[in-house]
Design a protein around this motif. Structure first.
Motif, short mmCIF file in Angstrom:
data_model
loop_
_atom_site.label_atom_id
_atom_site.label_comp_id
_atom_site.label_asym_id
_atom_site.label_seq_id
_atom_site.Cartn_x
_atom_site.Cartn_y
_atom_site.Cartn_z
N LEU A 41 -0.54 55.44 4.63
CA LEU A 41 0.39 54.34 4.39
C LEU A 41 -0.04 53.11 5.16
O LEU A 41 -0.45 53.21 6.32
CB LEU A 41 1.80 54.74 4.85
N PRO A 42 0.06 51.93 4.56
CA PRO A 42 -0.23 50.71 5.31
C PRO A 42 0.89 50.46 6.32
O PRO A 42 2.07 50.67 6.02
CB PRO A 42 -0.26 49.62 4.24
N VAL A 43 0.53 50.04 7.53
CA VAL A 43 1.50 49.70 8.56
C VAL A 43 1.70 48.19 8.52
O VAL A 43 0.74 47.44 8.71
CB VAL A 43 1.02 50.15 9.95
N PRO A 44 2.92 47.73 8.27
CA PRO A 44 3.16 46.28 8.22
C PRO A 44 2.83 45.62 9.55
O PRO A 44 3.05 46.21 10.62
CB PRO A 44 4.65 46.15 7.92
N PRO A 47 6.81 45.12 11.40
CA PRO A 47 7.67 46.12 10.75
C PRO A 47 9.13 45.70 10.64
O PRO A 47 9.81 46.05 9.69
CB PRO A 47 7.52 47.36 11.62
N VAL A 48 9.61 44.92 11.60
CA VAL A 48 11.00 44.48 11.55
C VAL A 48 11.20 43.55 10.35
O VAL A 48 12.14 43.70 9.57
CB VAL A 48 11.41 43.77 12.86
N GLU A 49 10.28 42.62 10.15
CA GLU A 49 10.37 41.70 9.02
C GLU A 49 10.22 42.45 7.69
O GLU A 49 10.88 42.14 6.71
CB GLU A 49 9.29 40.62 9.14
N ALA A 50 9.35 43.46 7.68
CA ALA A 50 9.13 44.24 6.45
C ALA A 50 10.39 44.99 6.02
O ALA A 50 10.61 45.20 4.83
CB ALA A 50 7.97 45.21 6.65
#
Length: 82
Positions: A41-44, A47-50
Motif C-alpha cells: 500500500l502507498p503511504v500518504p 496521512p492526516v490530510e489523506a
C-alpha cells in the motif's frame, strides 16, 4: 502486472502504478502480510490530510495521532534493522 525480484531483494514498481498513485523516488510503501498474501500500500505523505473527510462518527483525533506516532517509531526501527 508482474515484476522480477533481484538478487538483492529489489523490484520495480510498474510505471502505470507509479503514475496512478503519484509515487515518486521518495515515496513510502507499506508491506503487509495476511496469511499467504502480500499486500503493498502507498503511504500518504501526510496521512492526516489523506484521511480528512473520511473518518466520521465518534473518533478520537488524539488516539489517531498517538497511533501514527507509534507507526513512525516502528518504521524507524525497521529502517535501522535493514
Amino acid at each position: 502486472m508482474k515484476t522480477k525480484l533481484t538478487k538483492r531483494g529489489q523490484t520495480v514498481v510498474p510505471s502505470e502504478i507509479r503514475k496512478r498513485f503519484n509515487l515518486e523516488g521518495s515515496s513510502m510503501l507499506q508491506w503487509m502480510i495476511e496469511g499467504d498474501i502480500i499486500t503493498v500500500l502507498p503511504v500518504p505523505t501526510n496521512p492526516v490530510e489523506a484521511l480528512k473527510g473520511i473518518i466520521k462518527g465518534n473518533v478520537s483525533f488524539k488516539r489517531f495521532m498517538d497511533d501514527r506516532r507509534s507507526d513512525r517509531e516502528m518504521e524507524k526501527e525497521e529502517e535501522l534493522n535493514i
